[in-house]
Write a protein that holds these residues in place. Sequence first.
Motif, PDB file in Angstrom:
ATOM      1  N   ILE A   1       2.227  15.287  11.856  1.00 18.53           N
ATOM      2  CA  ILE A   1       3.389  16.189  11.902  1.00 18.53           C
ATOM      3  C   ILE A   1       2.985  17.506  11.261  1.00 18.53           C
ATOM      4  O   ILE A   1       2.696  17.564  10.070  1.00 18.53           O
ATOM      5  CB  ILE A   1       4.600  15.572  11.180  1.00 18.53           C
ATOM      6  CG1 ILE A   1       5.037  14.307  11.896  1.00 18.53           C
ATOM      7  CG2 ILE A   1       5.739  16.580  11.102  1.00 18.53           C
ATOM      8  CD1 ILE A   1       6.203  13.605  11.265  1.00 18.53           C
ATOM      9  N   THR A   2       2.953  18.552  12.065  1.00 19.96           N
ATOM     10  CA  THR A   2       2.519  19.864  11.566  1.00 19.96           C
ATOM     11  C   THR A   2       3.602  20.928  11.673  1.00 19.96           C
ATOM     12  O   THR A   2       3.432  22.022  11.150  1.00 19.96           O
ATOM     13  CB  THR A   2       1.272  20.345  12.337  1.00 19.96           C
ATOM     14  OG1 THR A   2       1.577  20.404  13.737  1.00 19.96           O
ATOM     15  CG2 THR A   2       0.105  19.388  12.107  1.00 19.96           C
ATOM     16  N   ASP A   3       4.699  20.618  12.330  1.00 22.50           N
ATOM     17  CA  ASP A   3       5.788  21.580  12.491  1.00 22.50           C
ATOM     18  C   ASP A   3       6.484  21.786  11.149  1.00 22.50           C
ATOM     19  O   ASP A   3       7.088  20.853  10.610  1.00 22.50           O
ATOM     20  CB  ASP A   3       6.769  21.066  13.532  1.00 22.50           C
ATOM     21  CG  ASP A   3       7.950  21.997  13.772  1.00 22.50           C
ATOM     22  OD1 ASP A   3       8.113  22.990  13.035  1.00 22.50           O
ATOM     23  OD2 ASP A   3       8.724  21.723  14.711  1.00 22.50           O
ATOM     24  N   PRO A   4       6.422  22.997  10.591  1.00 26.62           N
ATOM     25  CA  PRO A   4       7.039  23.235   9.275  1.00 26.62           C
ATOM     26  C   PRO A   4       8.538  22.932   9.250  1.00 26.62           C
ATOM     27  O   PRO A   4       9.059  22.446   8.255  1.00 26.62           O
ATOM     28  CB  PRO A   4       6.785  24.720   8.997  1.00 26.62           C
ATOM     29  CG  PRO A   4       5.668  25.099   9.913  1.00 26.62           C
ATOM     30  CD  PRO A   4       5.746  24.199  11.097  1.00 26.62           C
ATOM     31  N   GLY A   5       9.232  23.183  10.352  1.00 28.14           N
ATOM     32  CA  GLY A   5      10.665  22.903  10.403  1.00 28.14           C
ATOM     33  C   GLY A   5      10.951  21.415  10.318  1.00 28.14           C
ATOM     34  O   GLY A   5      11.870  20.983   9.616  1.00 28.14           O
ATOM     35  N   LEU A   6      10.150  20.615  11.021  1.00 30.62           N
ATOM     36  CA  LEU A   6      10.330  19.165  10.974  1.00 30.62           C
ATOM     37  C   LEU A   6       9.967  18.618   9.596  1.00 30.62           C
ATOM     38  O   LEU A   6      10.649  17.745   9.069  1.00 30.62           O
ATOM     39  CB  LEU A   6       9.484  18.484  12.053  1.00 30.62           C
ATOM     40  CG  LEU A   6       9.589  16.967  12.134  1.00 30.62           C
ATOM     41  CD1 LEU A   6      11.028  16.505  12.283  1.00 30.62           C
ATOM     42  CD2 LEU A   6       8.723  16.439  13.256  1.00 30.62           C
ATOM     43  N   ILE A   7       8.916  19.157   8.998  1.00 30.70           N
ATOM     44  CA  ILE A   7       8.529  18.739   7.644  1.00 30.70           C
ATOM     45  C   ILE A   7       9.671  19.030   6.667  1.00 30.70           C
ATOM     46  O   ILE A   7      10.032  18.180   5.849  1.00 30.70           O
ATOM     47  CB  ILE A   7       7.224  19.417   7.194  1.00 30.70           C
ATOM     48  CG1 ILE A   7       6.064  18.880   8.041  1.00 30.70           C
ATOM     49  CG2 ILE A   7       6.968  19.191   5.706  1.00 30.70           C
ATOM     50  CD1 ILE A   7       4.754  19.615   7.822  1.00 30.70           C
ATOM     51  N   ASP A   8      10.268  20.206   6.772  1.00 33.13           N
ATOM     52  CA  ASP A   8      11.407  20.542   5.904  1.00 33.13           C
ATOM     53  C   ASP A   8      12.581  19.599   6.133  1.00 33.13           C
ATOM     54  O   ASP A   8      13.250  19.183   5.179  1.00 33.13           O
ATOM     55  CB  ASP A   8      11.855  21.992   6.131  1.00 33.13           C
ATOM     56  CG  ASP A   8      10.876  23.003   5.579  1.00 33.13           C
ATOM     57  OD1 ASP A   8      10.036  22.628   4.725  1.00 33.13           O
ATOM     58  OD2 ASP A   8      10.946  24.180   6.002  1.00 33.13           O
TER      59      ASP A   8
END
Length: 60
Positions: A37-44
């Motif tokens: 998982i590299t999407d910053p929005g998904l990580i947040d």
Amino acid sequence: MTAPLDLPPMPADADPVILPGLLSGLGLTEPRIPAWITDPGLIDDILSGHADIPADLYGH
């Protein structure tokens, strides 16, 4: 499904079992984020508790 009362007793010297999901669910640790998982929005969203990753997607 087995009811808790149907389980065999734990030995007195057994190590406690603490699941990572329980600790993050209680807010004691941050949720684990899989490396794919590299999407910053998904990580947040995962860190804020708005998204959850099913255990079978962690790739153990």
